[in-house]
Design a protein around this motif. Structure first.
Motif, PDB file in Angstrom:
ATOM      1  N   MET A  58      47.348 -48.411  18.174  1.00 59.10           N
ATOM      2  CA  MET A  58      47.711 -47.029  18.435  1.00 59.10           C
ATOM      3  C   MET A  58      46.500 -46.254  18.963  1.00 59.10           C
ATOM      4  N   VAL A  59      46.633 -45.700  20.153  1.00 63.24           N
ATOM      5  CA  VAL A  59      45.587 -44.831  20.696  1.00 63.24           C
ATOM      6  C   VAL A  59      45.774 -43.416  20.166  1.00 63.24           C
ATOM      7  N   GLY A  60      47.019 -42.954  20.182  1.00 64.48           N
ATOM      8  CA  GLY A  60      47.343 -41.621  19.684  1.00 64.48           C
ATOM      9  C   GLY A  60      48.472 -41.010  20.478  1.00 64.48           C
ATOM     10  N   HIS A  61      49.304 -40.202  19.801  1.00 57.53           N
ATOM     11  CA  HIS A  61      50.456 -39.553  20.391  1.00 57.53           C
ATOM     12  C   HIS A  61      51.395 -40.635  20.940  1.00 57.53           C
ATOM     13  N   ALA A  62      51.681 -40.652  22.250  1.00 58.73           N
ATOM     14  CA  ALA A  62      52.555 -41.682  22.815  1.00 58.73           C
ATOM     15  C   ALA A  62      51.771 -42.781  23.519  1.00 58.73           C
ATOM     16  N   SER A  63      50.473 -42.805  23.321  1.00 58.32           N
ATOM     17  CA  SER A  63      49.605 -43.794  23.966  1.00 58.32           C
ATOM     18  C   SER A  63      49.420 -44.999  23.044  1.00 58.32           C
ATOM     19  N   VAL A  64      49.991 -46.111  23.472  1.00 57.01           N
ATOM     20  CA  VAL A  64      49.957 -47.338  22.682  1.00 57.01           C
ATOM     21  C   VAL A  64      49.480 -48.474  23.586  1.00 57.01           C
ATOM     22  N   LEU A  65      48.607 -49.308  23.067  1.00 54.61           N
ATOM     23  CA  LEU A  65      48.174 -50.512  23.771  1.00 54.61           C
ATOM     24  C   LEU A  65      49.020 -51.683  23.273  1.00 54.61           C
ATOM     25  N   ILE A  66      49.827 -52.235  24.181  1.00 56.15           N
ATOM     26  CA  ILE A  66      50.679 -53.382  23.868  1.00 56.15           C
ATOM     27  C   ILE A  66      50.000 -54.629  24.428  1.00 56.15           C
ATOM     28  N   GLN A  67      49.803 -55.622  23.581  1.00 50.38           N
ATOM     29  CA  GLN A  67      49.185 -56.882  24.004  1.00 50.38           C
ATOM     30  C   GLN A  67      50.144 -58.020  23.704  1.00 50.38           C
ATOM     31  N   THR A  68      50.545 -58.721  24.754  1.00 49.76           N
ATOM     32  CA  THR A  68      51.481 -59.835  24.587  1.00 49.76           C
ATOM     33  C   THR A  68      51.284 -60.832  25.719  1.00 49.76           C
ATOM     34  N   GLY A  69      51.242 -62.093  25.376  1.00 48.24           N
ATOM     35  CA  GLY A  69      51.142 -63.143  26.382  1.00 48.24           C
ATOM     36  C   GLY A  69      49.965 -63.011  27.315  1.00 48.24           C
ATOM     37  N   GLY A  70      48.862 -62.457  26.843  1.00 52.23           N
ATOM     38  CA  GLY A  70      47.687 -62.279  27.680  1.00 52.23           C
ATOM     39  C   GLY A  70      47.704 -61.013  28.523  1.00 52.23           C
ATOM     40  N   LEU A  71      48.775 -60.219  28.458  1.00 49.76           N
ATOM     41  CA  LEU A  71      48.872 -58.963  29.188  1.00 49.76           C
ATOM     42  C   LEU A  71      48.430 -57.800  28.315  1.00 49.76           C
ATOM     43  N   ASN A  72      47.836 -56.802  28.941  1.00 47.30           N
ATOM     44  CA  ASN A  72      47.456 -55.555  28.277  1.00 47.30           C
ATOM     45  C   ASN A  72      48.178 -54.409  28.988  1.00 47.30           C
ATOM     46  N   ILE A  73      49.046 -53.734  28.247  1.00 44.23           N
ATOM     47  CA  ILE A  73      49.905 -52.704  28.819  1.00 44.23           C
ATOM     48  C   ILE A  73      49.731 -51.420  28.026  1.00 44.23           C
ATOM     49  N   LEU A  74      49.501 -50.317  28.731  1.00 44.38           N
ATOM     50  CA  LEU A  74      49.361 -49.011  28.103  1.00 44.38           C
ATOM     51  C   LEU A  74      50.607 -48.172  28.347  1.00 44.38           C
ATOM     52  N   THR A  75      51.016 -47.436  27.332  1.00 43.39           N
ATOM     53  CA  THR A  75      52.099 -46.467  27.495  1.00 43.39           C
ATOM     54  C   THR A  75      51.519 -45.056  27.503  1.00 43.39           C
ATOM     55  N   ASP A  76      52.002 -44.234  28.409  1.00 39.46           N
ATOM     56  CA  ASP A  76      51.672 -42.801  28.492  1.00 39.46           C
ATOM     57  C   ASP A  76      50.233 -42.492  28.064  1.00 39.46           C
ATOM     58  N   PRO A  77      49.251 -43.005  28.782  1.00 39.34           N
ATOM     59  CA  PRO A  77      47.858 -42.881  28.319  1.00 39.34           C
ATOM     60  C   PRO A  77      47.310 -41.459  28.452  1.00 39.34           C
ATOM     61  N   VAL A  78      46.835 -40.933  27.334  1.00 39.64           N
ATOM     62  CA  VAL A  78      46.195 -39.611  27.305  1.00 39.64           C
ATOM     63  C   VAL A  78      44.936 -39.709  26.452  1.00 39.64           C
ATOM     64  N   TRP A  79      43.778 -39.590  27.102  1.00 37.20           N
ATOM     65  CA  TRP A  79      42.494 -39.568  26.398  1.00 37.20           C
ATOM     66  C   TRP A  79      41.880 -38.165  26.409  1.00 37.20           C
ATOM     67  N   SER A  80      42.470 -37.220  27.111  1.00 35.37           N
ATOM     68  CA  SER A  80      41.904 -35.874  27.227  1.00 35.37           C
ATOM     69  C   SER A  80      41.970 -35.120  25.912  1.00 35.37           C
ATOM     70  N   ASN A  81      41.125 -34.093  25.791  1.00 37.01           N
ATOM     71  CA  ASN A  81      41.083 -33.291  24.567  1.00 37.01           C
ATOM     72  C   ASN A  81      42.239 -32.316  24.455  1.00 37.01           C
ATOM     73  N   ARG A  82      42.873 -31.998  25.579  1.00 34.13           N
ATOM     74  CA  ARG A  82      44.017 -31.075  25.553  1.00 34.13           C
ATOM     75  C   ARG A  82      45.183 -31.661  26.343  1.00 34.13           C
ATOM     76  N   ALA A  83      46.394 -31.407  25.850  1.00 33.95           N
ATOM     77  CA  ALA A  83      47.610 -31.750  26.586  1.00 33.95           C
ATOM     78  C   ALA A  83      48.028 -30.510  27.362  1.00 33.95           C
ATOM     79  N   SER A  84      47.378 -30.307  28.503  1.00 37.07           N
ATOM     80  CA  SER A  84      47.497 -29.025  29.194  1.00 37.07           C
ATOM     81  C   SER A  84      46.970 -29.165  30.612  1.00 37.07           C
ATOM     82  N   PRO A  85      47.413 -28.292  31.532  1.00 40.05           N
ATOM     83  CA  PRO A  85      46.797 -28.274  32.853  1.00 40.05           C
ATOM     84  C   PRO A  85      45.426 -27.614  32.864  1.00 40.05           C
ATOM     85  N   LEU A  86      45.061 -26.999  31.736  1.00 40.89           N
ATOM     86  CA  LEU A  86      43.795 -26.279  31.632  1.00 40.89           C
ATOM     87  C   LEU A  86      42.864 -26.967  30.645  1.00 40.89           C
ATOM     88  N   ALA A  87      41.580 -27.001  30.963  1.00 40.28           N
ATOM     89  CA  ALA A  87      40.604 -27.635  30.072  1.00 40.28           C
ATOM     90  C   ALA A  87      40.233 -26.746  28.893  1.00 40.28           C
TER      91      ALA A  87
END
Length: 258
Positions: free
Chosen positions: A1-30
């Motif tokens: 679990m990265v956080g919120h809807a961001s999940v790292l899925i690892q299966t069969g040698g593949l690395n798949i990210l869902t809805d990746p958000v690493w920013s400090n705000r969920a916003s168009p503004l910093a």
């Protein structure tokens, strides 16, 4: 679990990210908008090589341009997303490898691994004039004999879409389901599931296991930050369901499924 809807899925040698958000705000503004209250569970620099990103829709807590730029620079992953979201991404990242599809379109990620865009009860917008101008959805990932469902954002409605997914794809091995951002219920029910809805989705999909996401990272709605996990535990107990079958994951937690 990265956080919120961001999940790292690892299966069969593949690395798949869902809805990746690493920013400090969920916003168009910093400098304004919902601020992150938990650090990402994986540092960007510690990610393994990312093969694909499954991007459910264009809301700022799911489509984060700053994060996608970093992923492009480090990994240049394929980005699979519902129709219309490519215009947003390419406006900011012209060389991004974006592929778009309608509900039930299929994308081959690797031999033996496919991602299907599937329906969700939600909506889209980045501003005041583009509501519903891009499609939203979830994903059914079929990889190496296993099926993983990532819901993105969704309401429950009548439950018909989830029962139809079960009929179309068969039983799900792992369902990644939103359990937070649900209060006040009179307003949010049409677009966000609560823990009780998420449990019903797990049952509708005949899922062997479920992971609770979309809680505890950004303060988006009225419920206390930890209430979704507490409500999930209480509802599982009331329903006589083993608590280990549906876990509310916190950032940096991992889970393995057979």
């Amino acid at each position: 679990m990265v956080g919120h809807a961001s999940v790292l899925i690892q299966t069969g040698g593949l690395n798949i990210l869902t809805d990746p958000v690493w920013s400090n705000r969920a916003s168009p503004l910093a400098f304004a908008g919902p601020r992150r209250v938990t650090a990402p569970g994986v540092r960007m620099s510690d990610l393994p090589p990312i093969d694909a990103v499954l991007l459910s829709h264009n809301h700022y807590d799911h489509l984060d341009v700053a994060t996608l730029r970093q992923l492009q620079a480090r990994h240049a992953p394929r980005i699979i997303t519902p129709l219309g979201n490519d215009s947003i991404i390419r406006r900011h990242i012209p060389d991004a490898r974006v592929e778009t599809g309608d509900w039930f379109d299929r994308f081959d990620i690797a031999p033996g691994a496919q991602a299907h865009v599937v329906p969700a009860l939600h909506w889209s917008s980045r501003g005041a004039r583009d509501r519903r101008m891009a499609l939203w959805g979830g994903f059914m990932l079929q990889a190496f004999g296993r099926t993983v469902y990532f819901a993105g954002d969704t309401g429950y409605g009548t439950g018909a879409i989830f029962r139809n997914l079960r009929a179309r794809f068969g039983p799900v091995d792992v369902a990644i389901l939103p359990i937070g951002a649900y209060a006040p219920r009179w307003f949010m029910a049409a677009q966000h599931t609560d823990p009780d809805d998420a449990i019903q989705i797990m049952l509708d999909l005949d899922a062997k296991a479920a992971v609770g996401m979309h809680w505890g990272t950004f303060k988006l709605t009225d419920e206390p930050w930890d209430e979704p996990a507490r409500r999930l535990t209480a509802s599982l107990r009331t329903g006589g369901i083993d608590a280990a079958k549906f876990i509310a994951m916190r950032p940096a937690e991992t889970a393995e499924f057979e």
